[in-house]
Motif scaffolding. Structure first.
Motif, PDB file in Angstrom:
ATOM      1  N   UNK A 131      78.855  74.137  21.181  1.00  0.00           N
ATOM      2  CA  UNK A 131      79.624  72.979  20.707  1.00  0.00           C
ATOM      3  C   UNK A 131      79.099  71.654  21.249  1.00  0.00           C
ATOM      4  N   UNK A 132      79.178  70.624  20.418  1.00  0.00           N
ATOM      5  CA  UNK A 132      78.930  69.253  20.851  1.00  0.00           C
ATOM      6  C   UNK A 132      80.187  68.785  21.569  1.00  0.00           C
ATOM      7  N   UNK A 133      80.018  68.174  22.747  1.00  0.00           N
ATOM      8  CA  UNK A 133      81.214  67.782  23.499  1.00  0.00           C
ATOM      9  C   UNK A 133      81.786  66.456  22.988  1.00  0.00           C
ATOM     10  N   UNK A 134      82.894  66.043  23.576  1.00  0.00           N
ATOM     11  CA  UNK A 134      83.600  64.846  23.099  1.00  0.00           C
ATOM     12  C   UNK A 134      82.863  63.544  23.397  1.00  0.00           C
ATOM     13  N   UNK A 135      81.741  63.611  24.138  1.00  0.00           N
ATOM     14  CA  UNK A 135      80.931  62.414  24.403  1.00  0.00           C
ATOM     15  C   UNK A 135      79.694  62.385  23.507  1.00  0.00           C
ATOM     16  N   UNK A 136      79.603  63.333  22.560  1.00  0.00           N
ATOM     17  CA  UNK A 136      78.473  63.377  21.637  1.00  0.00           C
ATOM     18  C   UNK A 136      77.249  64.102  22.170  1.00  0.00           C
ATOM     19  N   UNK A 137      77.393  64.775  23.292  1.00  0.00           N
ATOM     20  CA  UNK A 137      76.275  65.528  23.868  1.00  0.00           C
ATOM     21  C   UNK A 137      76.162  66.871  23.164  1.00  0.00           C
ATOM     22  N   UNK A 138      74.956  67.146  22.626  1.00  0.00           N
ATOM     23  CA  UNK A 138      74.696  68.446  22.005  1.00  0.00           C
ATOM     24  C   UNK A 138      74.385  69.445  23.098  1.00  0.00           C
TER      25      UNK A 138
END
Length: 187
Positions: free
Chosen positions: A101-108
């Motif tokens: 999952x991509x996290x809530x800060x946009x980190x893949x």
């Protein structure tokens, strides 16, 4: 200032400086940096790598060249690596990258696996940067030891990626690997 307060203040200042020196950049600091690193694009097809290995004092102990081939199928990546060291040793490593999952800060996020890596590797991508943390089994004096690796990769052009790897054991730095990965045809 009372004499008893001075040593305490000096200790607090020294502790703060030590902790600041030990902090590392977070991957999100690179989210706006260009060119954007898209692993599915950069690690596709033929690549070459050229680098050095340093001991804990910073002395270069080995150099190497490598041929890599990247492929992707159903969202999962395979990076096949063949390293040739200046002393003639040849090493192989195949990385499998599985997206998560991509996290809530946009980190893949990806999970990485390789034959000489203990457990899964944590892979994070943001902007032009890709950070990987894992434990690597390394041959040493006729045996194998486990070393923590902190890879920091930075895409500097559409064809060139710079990688710095810090190697540590029990929290102490034991070496460093610096390499350049070039995307495209092999000579």
């Amino acid at each position: 200032m009372p004499a008893a307060v001075l040593p305490r203040a000096a200790l607090l200042l020294a502790t703060g400086l030590f902790l600041a020196a030990c902090s590392t950049a977070d991957i999100t600091e690179y989210q706006e940096r260009q060119p954007r690193l898209v692993p599915e694009e950069f690690f596709r097809g033929p690549l070459t790598a050229h680098g050095i290995v340093k001991d804990r004092s910073g002395r270069v102990t080995r150099t190497f060249n490598a041929e890599l081939t990247g492929s992707w199928q159903d969202g999962e990546g395979l990076l096949e690596e063949r390293f040739v060291f200046d002393d003639g040793e040849v090493q192989f490593r195949d990385w499998k990258l599985v997206p998560s999952a991509t996290d809530n800060r946009g980190v893949r996020n990806f999970t990485g696996y390789a034959g000489d890596v203990v457990g899964p590797a944590r892979v994070r991508v943001s902007g032009n940067a890709m950070f990987i943390r894992y434990t690597l089994q390394v041959p040493w004096k006729g045996d194998t030891i486990e070393v923590a690796v902190d890879d920091r990769m930075y895409l500097v052009s559409d064809r060139v990626l710079i990688n710095e790897s810090r190697l540590s054991k029990w929290g102490f730095d034991v070496g460093e690997v610096v390499l350049t990965i070039i995307r495209g045809q092999r000579p």
